[in-house]
Enzyme design. Sequence first.
Site, short mmCIF file in Angstrom:
data_model
loop_
_atom_site.label_atom_id
_atom_site.label_comp_id
_atom_site.label_asym_id
_atom_site.label_seq_id
_atom_site.Cartn_x
_atom_site.Cartn_y
_atom_site.Cartn_z
N ASP A 102 0.84 -1.20 0.00
CA ASP A 102 0.00 0.00 0.00
C ASP A 102 0.87 1.25 0.00
O ASP A 102 2.02 1.21 0.44
CB ASP A 102 -0.89 0.04 1.25
CG ASP A 102 -1.88 -1.11 1.29
OD1 ASP A 102 -2.17 -1.68 0.22
OD2 ASP A 102 -2.34 -1.43 2.41
N1 URA Z 1 -1.27 -5.94 3.81
C1 URA Z 1 -1.75 -4.67 3.86
O1 URA Z 1 -2.78 -4.42 4.44
N2 URA Z 1 -1.07 -3.71 3.23
C2 URA Z 1 0.10 -3.91 2.58
O2 URA Z 1 0.70 -2.98 2.05
C3 URA Z 1 0.59 -5.23 2.54
C4 URA Z 1 -0.11 -6.22 3.15
#
Ligand code: URA
Length: 237
Positions: A102
Site C-alpha cells: 500500500d
Molecule cells: N497488507 C496490507 O494491508 N497492506 C500492505 O501494504 C501489505 C499487506
Amino acid sequence: MRLDKYICSCGSISRRDVKKLIKQGLVTVNGTVCKKADEQIAEDSVVAVGRESLVYRKYVYFMLNKPSGYVSAVYDKKYPVVTELVGEAYAHFEVFPVGRLDIDTEGLLMLTNDGVFTHEMTSPRKNVYKRYFAVLDKPMEEHDIAEFAKGMEFKDFIAKSAKLEITDNPREVYIEIAEGKFHQVKRMCERVGKTVIYLKRVAVGGVFLDAGLSPGEFREMTEDELCILGYKSENIR
Ligand code: URA
C-alpha cells in the site's frame, strides 16, 4: 542487439556515459574497437570497456526499502511510483514491482524485469510467505493468535492460516501471511478489532530487508537471496 544497449545491460553505466565511452574508442567487441553505438552484436560477443570484460545480463533483481508515499506501480497519475527510486543507470532495464505494498506501507519490495520471477513470488499457489511488522491502535490479545491461525474468510478471498507474534509491547506485532491480497494485513487486524497505524514488510520467503537500506534506498539482490527464494534460473546474472 545494439552495442550501447548491451553495455547498459551489463551493469551500472548510464546510457549517456556508454555513448561517450564508445565514441572515445574505449569499447572493444571480440577484441576490435567499435565506435558505433548502434552496431548490432550477438548476445555471446565478448565486449570490454578498457581492460574490463563485461558480462551481459537480461534480468535484474532489486531489493528496495519502500518509503511511505510511493505507489507500487510503474506509473501513477497522482503519486510518485517506486520505479522512480531506481537510478538512471538502471532505467533501461524497465523494472516493475514484484507484487504491491500500500502507499502508506514501508519496507521490503522487490523490483525486477523478470516476469517469471514475479509470478513465482506472487502466485498464491506458491505459498511464499510475507512477514510484516505492524503497530496497532489497541493491544493484540493472546486469543487473537488463534483467530489468525484459523485463517479468515473475506468476501473476495480466503486468507490461509497466518502467524501472529505479539511482542513485549502488545500494540506491536509481527504477522506472517501466505498470500498478498489487497490490504490483507490491515483487513485481518480489523477482523479482530484492531486498526493498523503503521505497517512495514520485513521479509519475503526467508529474505529479510537489509537493515543498511534507508527508506528509498535499493540494492541488487544477491544470488544467495535469490536461491533462498527457491528461484533457480540460468538467467540470473
Ligand atoms: N497488507 C496490507 O494491508 N497492506 C500492505 O501494504 C501489505 C499487506
